[in-house]
Design an enzyme around this catalytic site. Structure first.
Site, mmCIF file in Angstrom:
data_model
loop_
_atom_site.group_PDB
_atom_site.id
_atom_site.type_symbol
_atom_site.label_atom_id
_atom_site.label_comp_id
_atom_site.label_asym_id
_atom_site.label_seq_id
_atom_site.Cartn_x
_atom_site.Cartn_y
_atom_site.Cartn_z
ATOM 1 N N PRO A 1 4.775 -4.931 -0.703
ATOM 2 C CA PRO A 1 4.688 -3.730 -1.539
ATOM 3 C C PRO A 1 4.590 -4.096 -3.014
ATOM 4 O O PRO A 1 5.087 -5.144 -3.446
ATOM 5 C CB PRO A 1 6.015 -3.027 -1.263
ATOM 6 C CG PRO A 1 6.963 -4.162 -1.017
ATOM 7 C CD PRO A 1 6.159 -5.215 -0.291
ATOM 8 N N GLY A 2 3.924 -3.243 -3.756
ATOM 9 C CA GLY A 2 3.859 -3.444 -5.200
ATOM 10 C C GLY A 2 4.160 -2.125 -5.884
ATOM 11 O O GLY A 2 5.248 -1.880 -6.389
ATOM 12 N N ARG A 3 3.168 -1.240 -5.823
ATOM 13 C CA ARG A 3 3.269 0.062 -6.479
ATOM 14 C C ARG A 3 4.569 0.798 -6.113
ATOM 15 O O ARG A 3 5.207 1.391 -6.972
ATOM 16 C CB ARG A 3 2.078 0.907 -6.035
ATOM 17 C CG ARG A 3 1.899 2.192 -6.803
ATOM 18 C CD ARG A 3 0.857 3.073 -6.115
ATOM 19 N NE ARG A 3 -0.371 2.394 -5.774
ATOM 20 C CZ ARG A 3 -1.465 2.350 -6.556
ATOM 21 N NH1 ARG A 3 -1.488 2.978 -7.691
ATOM 22 N NH2 ARG A 3 -2.539 1.691 -6.160
ATOM 23 N N CYS B 1 -13.334 2.985 -28.631
ATOM 24 C CA CYS B 1 -14.655 3.594 -28.775
ATOM 25 C C CYS B 1 -15.356 3.720 -27.436
ATOM 26 O O CYS B 1 -16.349 3.030 -27.165
ATOM 27 C CB CYS B 1 -15.472 2.764 -29.748
ATOM 28 S SG CYS B 1 -14.599 2.589 -31.293
ATOM 29 N N GLU B 2 -14.821 4.552 -26.569
ATOM 30 C CA GLU B 2 -15.382 4.823 -25.246
ATOM 31 C C GLU B 2 -14.955 6.232 -24.873
ATOM 32 O O GLU B 2 -13.784 6.584 -25.063
ATOM 33 C CB GLU B 2 -14.749 3.904 -24.174
ATOM 34 C CG GLU B 2 -14.971 2.440 -24.325
ATOM 35 C CD GLU B 2 -16.289 1.952 -23.753
ATOM 36 O OE1 GLU B 2 -16.944 2.699 -22.996
ATOM 37 O OE2 GLU B 2 -16.672 0.823 -24.108
ATOM 38 N N TYR C 1 -9.900 4.700 -11.784
ATOM 39 C CA TYR C 1 -9.702 5.276 -10.444
ATOM 40 C C TYR C 1 -9.646 6.799 -10.466
ATOM 41 O O TYR C 1 -9.198 7.399 -9.493
ATOM 42 C CB TYR C 1 -8.363 4.801 -9.854
ATOM 43 C CG TYR C 1 -8.132 3.320 -9.800
ATOM 44 C CD1 TYR C 1 -8.958 2.493 -9.047
ATOM 45 C CD2 TYR C 1 -7.048 2.745 -10.457
ATOM 46 C CE1 TYR C 1 -8.704 1.130 -8.970
ATOM 47 C CE2 TYR C 1 -6.793 1.384 -10.384
ATOM 48 C CZ TYR C 1 -7.625 0.580 -9.638
ATOM 49 O OH TYR C 1 -7.364 -0.758 -9.559
ATOM 50 N N GLY D 1 0.759 -1.248 0.000
ATOM 51 C CA GLY D 1 0.000 0.000 0.000
ATOM 52 C C GLY D 1 0.785 1.290 0.000
ATOM 53 O O GLY D 1 0.189 2.365 -0.047
HETATM 54 C C1 LIG Z 1 -2.678 -5.355 -4.124
HETATM 55 C C2 LIG Z 1 -2.131 -5.877 -2.864
HETATM 56 C C3 LIG Z 1 -0.852 -5.505 -2.432
HETATM 57 C C4 LIG Z 1 -0.009 -4.477 -3.139
HETATM 58 O O1 LIG Z 1 -0.511 -3.191 -2.932
HETATM 59 P P1 LIG Z 1 0.349 -1.907 -3.354
HETATM 60 O O2 LIG Z 1 -0.539 -0.784 -2.992
HETATM 61 O O3 LIG Z 1 0.611 -1.971 -4.808
HETATM 62 O O4 LIG Z 1 1.600 -1.932 -2.552
HETATM 63 C C5 LIG Z 1 -0.358 -6.114 -1.289
HETATM 64 N N1 LIG Z 1 -1.089 -7.015 -0.586
HETATM 65 C C6 LIG Z 1 -2.333 -7.385 -0.966
HETATM 66 C C7 LIG Z 1 -3.074 -8.378 -0.164
HETATM 67 C C8 LIG Z 1 -2.894 -6.826 -2.111
HETATM 68 O O5 LIG Z 1 -4.129 -7.168 -2.467
#
Ligand SMILES: *Cc1c(COP(=O)(O)O)cnc(C)c1O
Length: 416
Positions: free
Chosen positions: A275-277, A342-343, A317, A239
């Site tokens: 973490p991802g984003r 086409c949107e 979003y 997150g």
């Molecule tokens: C999507 C998700 C993440 C990654 O979230 P980011 O905001 O991209 O860091 C981590 N844990 C779970 C369970 C998720 O669903």
């Protein structure tokens, strides 16, 4: 580091001119910086060094094998939400004992695949899921290590579609019922109570909701540790928010660590993060080529060859993505950057001061490393874009552009 910078008016990805990549690989094109990904992983690991931490990269955010492999080489684990992601993580070199499996809807098939791989942890979202993991484990003679996902009911102050830790969200179990659900887990065969999980949302720009949520779950962890000798992990989810707008202050690892470490350290648990984003968001851009410039009555429409099927965040979003010219220009125009789909929702930017571009010029959509390609579709029968990874002066295709054959693969016309 900033992966995308101007040198003499030309946009570079690390040390490679973006125009050269567009020339060689075509557009629309995703370009990722390997150095940025690696450095962001390291910065988070460094900030958390005072506790035993395993960073499980959230594969759904960008599931390209080269991205996962870059992180696996740094010692990262993976957080997956399907068997597809589980197999991708394994294939890219993530050891099974660093894989966590999240999601509210795990099927029996997925659970069995994960049990056979002997992954580190299931993050469990309901009592029915506990029962299903138990039954699958018993059938296979395996053990399912589980962490209940608790919903700490804090407001992460983010977009409502990516808020997950409030009591009205579908995720996790009510924190007030957590102990009772752990008791249920303890009574089921084939399960090991290994930890507790939380994930309160995405694009969180302040450390405060983490501290608030961590403090709430810490109390539960203390009790769980007393009750269950196998309880040893606390997964604080992902997150961490990034900068999408130039005036936005991102949440940086030292600030996050400062807020949560005083709460986490005394627990003496292994800390997992997902973490991802934060790791990949600003490691990528989407390079598009201007097809037409059309002057409307009140604004200009810059029509490009990328579209909502490549990057759906703006309509989905109401997300803001910065738009940049690959060749800098001092002139600006007012208008929208739109795709050919086409949107009316097919836009990257609305009512913006944009670099003045002409037909065949290149633009980049910034912050396209996260939730971009991994959410791409074939809508309008558009083949998905190619992906390139840059490392210093090197660049390599890490996913081919889809072909027409790819588009129709598996499709059949009945003989009647
Ligand atoms: C999507 C998700 C993440 C990654 O979230 P980011 O905001 O991209 O860091 C981590 N844990 C779970 C369970 C998720 O669903």
């Amino acid at each position: 580091m900033d992966a995308f910078t101007y040198q003499k008016g030309e946009l570079y990805a690390e040390n490679v001119p973006v125009a050269k990549l567009a020339e060689q690989y075509g557009t629309p094109l995703f370009v990722y910086s390997r150095t940025y990904i690696r450095d962001h992983f390291r910065a988070l690991a460094r900030a958390m060094a005072e506790v035993d931490t395993l960073i499980c990269y959230a594969v759904k955010v960008n599931s390209n094998a080269a991205v996962i492999a870059t992180l696996a080489a740094e010692g990262a684990g993976a957080d997956v939400v399907s068997s597809g992601e589980l197999l991708r993580a394994r294939r890219a070199g993530v050891p099974a004992d660093k894989i966590t499996f999240a999601g509210v809807g795990k099927t029996e098939d997925e659970i069995e695949t994960a049990l056979r791989e002997n992954i580190l942890l299931f993050t469990v979202e309901s009592e029915q899921e506990l029962e299903r993991i138990s039954a699958c484990a018993a059938r296979l003679g395996a053990t399912g290590r589980v962490a209940i996902r608790v919903n700490p009911d804090v407001d992460p102050k983010t977009h409502k579609y990516i808020s997950t830790g409030k009591k009205e969200n579908k995720f996790g179990v009510d924190i007030l019922r957590a102990l009772q659900i752990y008791e249920r887990a303890a009574a089921l065969p084939g399960l090991e109570i290994a930890g507790l999980h939380m994930h309160i949302g995405s694009q969180i720009l302040s450390a405060q909701p983490y501290a608030e949520a961590a403090a709430k779950v810490a109390e539960v962890c203390v009790e769980l540790k007393k009750r269950y000798p196998t309880f040893r992990m606390l997964d604080i989810g992902g997150g961490i928010g990034i900068r999408y707008r130039p005036d936005q202050e991102p949440l940086l690892p030292p600030a996050l660590a400062e807020a949560v470490l005083p709460i986490l350290k005394p627990l003496k648990l292994k800390i997992l993060m997902e973490p991802g984003r934060f790791i990949v968001g600003n490691a990528g851009v989407l390079v598009v080529r201007v097809q037409y410039v059309k002057n409307g009555p009140s604004k200009q429409f810059v029509i490009v060859d990328g579209a909502m099927n490549d990057l759906i965040r703006p309509p989905l979003y109401q997300a803001h993505h910065e738009i940049g010219a690959v060749r800098e220009t001092p002139e600006t125009v007012f208008g929208d950057v739109v795709g050919p789909v086409c949107e009316s929702g097919d836009f990257f930017a609305l009512d913006r001061h944009l670099p003045a571009v002409r037909q065949d010029d290149l633009l980049v959509v910034h912050s396209a490393g996260a939730y971009a390609y991994s959410m791409a579709s074939n809508y309008n029968s558009r083949p998905r874009a190619a992906e390139v990874m840059v490392c210093g002066a090197r660049h390599e295709l890490v996913r081919e552009r889809e072909s027409f054959e790819d588009l129709v693969r598996g499709e059949r016309i009945p003989i009647w």
